[in-house]
Scaffold this active site. Sequence first.
Site, short mmCIF file in Angstrom:
data_model
loop_
_atom_site.label_atom_id
_atom_site.label_comp_id
_atom_site.label_asym_id
_atom_site.label_seq_id
_atom_site.Cartn_x
_atom_site.Cartn_y
_atom_site.Cartn_z
N SER A 79 0.83 -1.21 0.00
CA SER A 79 0.00 0.00 0.00
C SER A 79 0.86 1.26 0.00
CB SER A 79 -0.90 0.02 1.22
OG SER A 79 -1.59 -1.20 1.33
N1 SAH Z 1 -0.98 -4.94 3.97
C1 SAH Z 1 -0.17 -5.22 2.80
C2 SAH Z 1 -0.83 -4.84 1.48
C3 SAH Z 1 -1.97 -5.70 1.22
S1 SAH Z 1 -2.44 -6.03 -0.42
C4 SAH Z 1 1.20 -4.59 2.89
O1 SAH Z 1 1.49 -3.89 3.87
O2 SAH Z 1 2.01 -4.85 2.00
C5 SAH Z 1 -3.82 -7.05 0.01
C6 SAH Z 1 -3.47 -8.46 0.35
O3 SAH Z 1 -4.67 -9.10 0.78
C7 SAH Z 1 -2.96 -9.26 -0.85
O4 SAH Z 1 -1.71 -9.78 -0.57
C8 SAH Z 1 -4.02 -10.35 -1.01
O5 SAH Z 1 -3.49 -11.59 -1.42
C9 SAH Z 1 -4.58 -10.44 0.39
N2 SAH Z 1 -5.93 -11.04 0.46
C10 SAH Z 1 -6.99 -10.89 -0.36
N3 SAH Z 1 -8.03 -11.63 0.07
C11 SAH Z 1 -7.62 -12.27 1.21
C12 SAH Z 1 -8.24 -13.18 2.12
N4 SAH Z 1 -9.50 -13.59 1.97
N5 SAH Z 1 -7.52 -13.63 3.15
C13 SAH Z 1 -6.23 -13.23 3.34
N6 SAH Z 1 -5.59 -12.39 2.52
C14 SAH Z 1 -6.27 -11.89 1.47
#
Ligand code: SAH
Length: 231
Positions: A79
């Site tokens: 992000s």
């Molecule tokens: N917080 C992260 C950025 C997140 S991007 C950072 O600091 O880098 C969003 C993430 O959510 C992605 O890696 C995606 O794979 C994950 N995601 C999406 N759906 C999900 C679910 N149901 N359970 C766990 N992770 C999930």
Amino acid sequence: MTDAAGTPPNGPPTGPTGASSRAEQIMRFIFTLRSKGVRDPAVLQAMERIDRGAFLRGVFAEHAYEDMPLPIACGQTISQPSVVALMTEALAVGPRDKVLEVGTGSGYQAAVLSLLARRVYTVERHRRLVSEARAVFDRLGLSNITAIAADGSFGLPEQAPFDRIIVTAAAEDAPGPLLAQLRTGGIMVLPVGQSDTVQSLIKVRKLETGMEYEELRTVRFVPLLEGMARD
Ligand code: SAH
């Protein structure tokens, strides 16, 4: 030919070791976060201490201190730092709090939270992202983070209740299991809305009398998907 002054022939001025340019980069980074409205000194200090570059690979690491989202493995994104800071601020984490993050991604958000909370559980549906994030947590000595490969839409019932929950992928609504796993008096911050449109970042407080919702700003996150990914 030697340069008597010891200055590099090109590029911006740096200190004798080049160290000042990194210090300057971080100063500018914190300045940008302030200019985007981040005020909490503890949050700014945590953002200053966690090297975002450690969560990025190759050429992207060079852009670690720019305020933009960047690509990570598995087609996901780290992000934008100002969004990480504003979400962390809205979460109002205290030193005794047990926090759940859904969507580990690179691990950067979890790392920032780990400096403010007692313990952070972070879940991710891509196993590869979980193992890469764990390696970075180890390298940075962040021992109060547990990263788990799981579908985070169901939360983490075995560790519930949580004082704080942060979701970094967008769902249409706050998932019921997450609301159920939030302690009374707890706060959850998450983006809601359809994946291909602008979403709203919302703050949910769980009170004795029910849920209280506050809309913070518009954001854009990858969707919260069901089930585990293949990698
Ligand atoms: N917080 C992260 C950025 C997140 S991007 C950072 O600091 O880098 C969003 C993430 O959510 C992605 O890696 C995606 O794979 C994950 N995601 C999406 N759906 C999900 C679910 N149901 N359970 C766990 N992770 C999930």
